[in-house]
Design a protein around this motif. Structure first.
Motif, PDB file in Angstrom:
ATOM      1  N   ALA A  12       0.838  -1.198   0.000  1.00 18.84           N
ATOM      2  CA  ALA A  12       0.000   0.000   0.000  1.00 18.84           C
ATOM      3  C   ALA A  12       0.874   1.249   0.000  1.00 18.84           C
ATOM      4  O   ALA A  12       1.793   1.376   0.813  1.00 18.84           O
ATOM      5  CB  ALA A  12      -0.918  -0.011   1.213  1.00 18.84           C
ATOM      6  N   TYR A  16      -4.230   1.215   4.448  1.00 19.29           N
ATOM      7  CA  TYR A  16      -5.441   0.812   5.186  1.00 19.29           C
ATOM      8  C   TYR A  16      -4.972   0.474   6.587  1.00 19.29           C
ATOM      9  O   TYR A  16      -4.114  -0.389   6.767  1.00 19.29           O
ATOM     10  CB  TYR A  16      -6.029  -0.395   4.464  1.00 19.29           C
ATOM     11  N   TRP A  17      -5.495   1.160   7.592  1.00 11.78           N
ATOM     12  CA  TRP A  17      -5.036   0.900   8.960  1.00 11.78           C
ATOM     13  C   TRP A  17      -6.143   1.261   9.939  1.00 11.78           C
ATOM     14  O   TRP A  17      -5.965   2.120  10.812  1.00 11.78           O
ATOM     15  CB  TRP A  17      -3.724   1.669   9.220  1.00 11.78           C
ATOM     16  N   LYS A  19     -10.628  -0.041  10.910  1.00 13.46           N
ATOM     17  CA  LYS A  19     -11.900  -0.566  10.379  1.00 13.46           C
ATOM     18  C   LYS A  19     -13.087   0.191  10.962  1.00 13.46           C
ATOM     19  O   LYS A  19     -13.095   0.513  12.147  1.00 13.46           O
ATOM     20  CB  LYS A  19     -12.048  -2.038  10.773  1.00 13.46           C
ATOM     21  N   ARG A  25     -14.921  -6.245   7.623  1.00 14.13           N
ATOM     22  CA  ARG A  25     -13.689  -5.591   7.163  1.00 14.13           C
ATOM     23  C   ARG A  25     -13.988  -4.404   6.233  1.00 14.13           C
ATOM     24  O   ARG A  25     -13.484  -4.319   5.116  1.00 14.13           O
ATOM     25  CB  ARG A  25     -12.755  -6.597   6.468  1.00 14.13           C
ATOM     26  N   ARG A  67      -8.613 -19.181  11.379  1.00 14.31           N
ATOM     27  CA  ARG A  67      -8.937 -17.987  10.575  1.00 14.31           C
ATOM     28  C   ARG A  67      -9.333 -18.402   9.155  1.00 14.31           C
ATOM     29  O   ARG A  67     -10.287 -17.883   8.579  1.00 14.31           O
ATOM     30  CB  ARG A  67      -7.715 -17.047  10.549  1.00 14.31           C
ATOM     31  N   SER A 102      -0.844 -11.736   3.971  1.00 20.32           N
ATOM     32  CA  SER A 102      -2.298 -11.907   4.048  1.00 20.32           C
ATOM     33  C   SER A 102      -2.985 -11.334   2.810  1.00 20.32           C
ATOM     34  O   SER A 102      -4.075 -11.773   2.461  1.00 20.32           O
ATOM     35  CB  SER A 102      -2.864 -11.297   5.332  1.00 20.32           C
ATOM     36  N   SER A 134      -9.102 -10.714   4.431  1.00 20.64           N
ATOM     37  CA  SER A 134      -8.104  -9.746   4.885  1.00 20.64           C
ATOM     38  C   SER A 134      -8.295  -8.513   4.015  1.00 20.64           C
ATOM     39  O   SER A 134      -8.348  -8.630   2.782  1.00 20.64           O
ATOM     40  CB  SER A 134      -6.696 -10.322   4.709  1.00 20.64           C
ATOM     41  N   GLY A 135      -8.411  -7.350   4.658  1.00 18.47           N
ATOM     42  CA  GLY A 135      -8.753  -6.149   3.905  1.00 18.47           C
ATOM     43  C   GLY A 135      -7.841  -5.908   2.709  1.00 18.47           C
ATOM     44  O   GLY A 135      -8.297  -5.690   1.581  1.00 18.47           O
ATOM     45  N   SER A 136      -6.531  -5.986   2.951  1.00 18.13           N
ATOM     46  CA  SER A 136      -5.573  -5.676   1.876  1.00 18.13           C
ATOM     47  C   SER A 136      -5.704  -6.637   0.702  1.00 18.13           C
ATOM     48  O   SER A 136      -5.295  -6.326  -0.420  1.00 18.13           O
ATOM     49  CB  SER A 136      -4.146  -5.703   2.430  1.00 18.13           C
ATOM     50  N   ARG A 139      -7.290  -5.683  -2.760  1.00 20.57           N
ATOM     51  CA  ARG A 139      -6.529  -4.998  -3.821  1.00 20.57           C
ATOM     52  C   ARG A 139      -5.705  -5.961  -4.654  1.00 20.57           C
ATOM     53  O   ARG A 139      -5.315  -5.642  -5.777  1.00 20.57           O
ATOM     54  CB  ARG A 139      -5.622  -3.920  -3.197  1.00 20.57           C
ATOM     55  N   SER A 186      -1.591  -7.580  11.926  1.00 23.39           N
ATOM     56  CA  SER A 186      -2.116  -6.309  11.392  1.00 23.39           C
ATOM     57  C   SER A 186      -3.489  -6.025  11.986  1.00 23.39           C
ATOM     58  O   SER A 186      -3.805  -4.880  12.334  1.00 23.39           O
ATOM     59  CB  SER A 186      -2.255  -6.385   9.874  1.00 23.39           C
ATOM     60  N   THR A 187      -4.316  -7.082  12.091  1.00 22.94           N
ATOM     61  CA  THR A 187      -5.675  -6.907  12.622  1.00 22.94           C
ATOM     62  C   THR A 187      -5.613  -6.271  14.013  1.00 22.94           C
ATOM     63  O   THR A 187      -6.333  -5.307  14.305  1.00 22.94           O
ATOM     64  CB  THR A 187      -6.384  -8.288  12.695  1.00 22.94           C
ATOM     65  N   MET A 190      -3.964  -2.492  13.970  1.00 24.51           N
ATOM     66  CA  MET A 190      -4.803  -1.366  13.529  1.00 24.51           C
ATOM     67  C   MET A 190      -5.894  -1.046  14.546  1.00 24.51           C
ATOM     68  O   MET A 190      -6.356   0.081  14.641  1.00 24.51           O
ATOM     69  CB  MET A 190      -5.350  -1.589  12.112  1.00 24.51           C
ATOM     70  N   MET A 236       1.270   6.468   9.504  1.00 27.29           N
ATOM     71  CA  MET A 236       0.756   5.216  10.080  1.00 27.29           C
ATOM     72  C   MET A 236       1.613   4.785  11.274  1.00 27.29           C
ATOM     73  O   MET A 236       1.087   4.401  12.328  1.00 27.29           O
ATOM     74  CB  MET A 236       0.760   4.107   9.015  1.00 27.29           C
ATOM     75  N   ASP A 276       5.177  -1.521   6.236  1.00 27.22           N
ATOM     76  CA  ASP A 276       3.897  -2.052   6.707  1.00 27.22           C
ATOM     77  C   ASP A 276       4.012  -2.517   8.150  1.00 27.22           C
ATOM     78  O   ASP A 276       4.901  -2.082   8.865  1.00 27.22           O
ATOM     79  CB  ASP A 276       3.416  -3.155   5.763  1.00 27.22           C
TER      80      ASP A 276
END
Ligand code: ADP
Ligand code: DP6
Length: 324
Positions: A12, A16-17, A19, A25, A67, A102, A134-136, A139, A186-187, A190, A236, A276
């Motif tokens: 990125a 994205y950091w 929710k 997500r 997960r 992820s 996973s959000g990322s 993309r 990361s979850t 953030m 970030m 990241d």
């Protein structure tokens, strides 16, 4: 014939950091990334008596496997499917080290799910599916540059392609300082970051920074892309440091590489960093500077490994291929 889904990681440039909806997500900010050719995940699914998750040839148990199964159950409920599945995945990227495993993992898993059940899903739908893992990963469905528009709900939160094959001299050097799995995912990171007094002001800047980055990309302006990416990454990591309690993914060598980047720029070598959720640094430079930047890194830090990357493709399906 068994097809394998391949997804590349993405880095990125606008992060994205955070929710607005953790279960779905849905992010608090829109993000923009570059898909990388050097790092990817291959995944396929098989019917099985028992649910099993094999990563890099090893049976994985515990929270990592849970997960994956929770994600598959969620997709099965959505698409009206059932049955036990075993997941076979190979990461050509260090796992959970801040090198975006992820992003490729859940994009490949979403694509493997669509392939296994022969779902007629377009890229937008696939991006939504990947986002749930996973959000990322939303993309990584796309090659080149992708934007994930934050949206407000499941329907409106997905990524789209900004430029799938950019005509731009942009090289990424992944400086691997420590590729061990991080302690704070990361979850979790953030979530903790939202306690920083600088979190809300940072989110307010998101639409400005995103539009500035989109303009810089459209203008093929390497300098501006680098400056904006470095600023956004620093913001970030500033919210992490100022969280209550504060934390950081940096290690001493991370700071050392940042200082070297500043020094190189003072000496006319144009290079920028982004980082990241991990200690590893990604440098952005142009082809003409790759050699000198690598030389400087190696002479300052003899233990780091440097991997060269540029633009990678979106989701691919491979025939006749065995995971190695
Ligand atoms: P990273 O910096 O590598 O993206 P994250 O904490 O965001 O780290 O995500 C790492 C997690 O992603 C792992 O702990 C694991 O749960 C999941 N993961 C990584 N690779 C795979 C894979 N190939 N298949 C399924 N899940 C994976
Ligand atoms: C720093 O996508 O791994 O790489 O949605 O909780 O799985 P979850 O988080 P994840 O977070 C990525 C964070 C980042 C920035 C980015 O890729 O935008």
């Amino acid at each position: 014939m068994k097809k394998i889904a391949r997804a590349h990681t993405n880095i990125a440039l606008i992060k994205y950091w955070g929710k607005q909806n953790a279960a779905l997500r849905i992010p608090l900010m829109s993000s923009l990334s570059m898909t990388l050719d050097a790092f990817y995940t291959d995944t396929y699914l098989e019917p099985s008596q028992q649910e099993q998750f094999y990563l890099n040839g090893k049976l994985i148990e515990g929270p990592e496997a849970q997960r994956v199964f929770n994600y598959l159950h969620l997709l099965q409920r959505r698409y009206g499917k059932s049955g036990n599945l075993s997941v076979h995945s190979q990461n050509h990227v260090p796992t959970a080290a801040g090198l975006a495993s992820s992003s490729s993992a859940f994009a490949a898993l979403a694509a493997a799910f669509a392939e296994y059940y022969q779902l007629a899903v377009n890229e937008t739908e696939l991006s939504r599916m990947a986002r749930l893992g996973s959000g990322s990963a939303s993309r990584s469905v796309f090659g080149g540059f992708a934007v994930w528009q934050k949206g407000t709900d499941d329907q409106s939160s997905f990524a789209y392609s900004l430029d799938s094959n950019p005509d731009l001299d942009l090289q990424l050097l992944a400086v691997e300082i420590n590729t061990g799995a991080k302690k704070r995912s990361s979850t979790k990171g953030m979530q903790a970051a939202q306690t920083s007094p600088f979190f809300a002001p940072w989110i307010k800047r998101n639409s400005l920074e995103l539009s500035q980055m989109i303009n810089a990309i459209k203008n093929h302006d390497f300098t501006r892309i680098g400056q904006l990416a470095e600023l956004n990454a620093s913001e970030m990591h500033a919210v992490n440091l100022t969280a209550q309690p504060g934390f950081t993914y940096f290690e001493p060598t991370t700071i050392g590489v940042i200082q070297l980047v500043h020094e190189m720029r003072q000496n006319g070598i144009e290079v920028y960093y982004t980082i990241d959720a991990g200690p590893n640094v990604k440098l952005l430079c142009q082809l003409k500077n790759v050699k000198i930047v690598k030389e400087k890194l190696v002479s300052a830090f003899d233990h780091v490994k440097i991997i060269n990357a540029s633009f990678g493709p979106g989701i691919q399906y491979l025939d006749n291929y065995e995971l190695d």
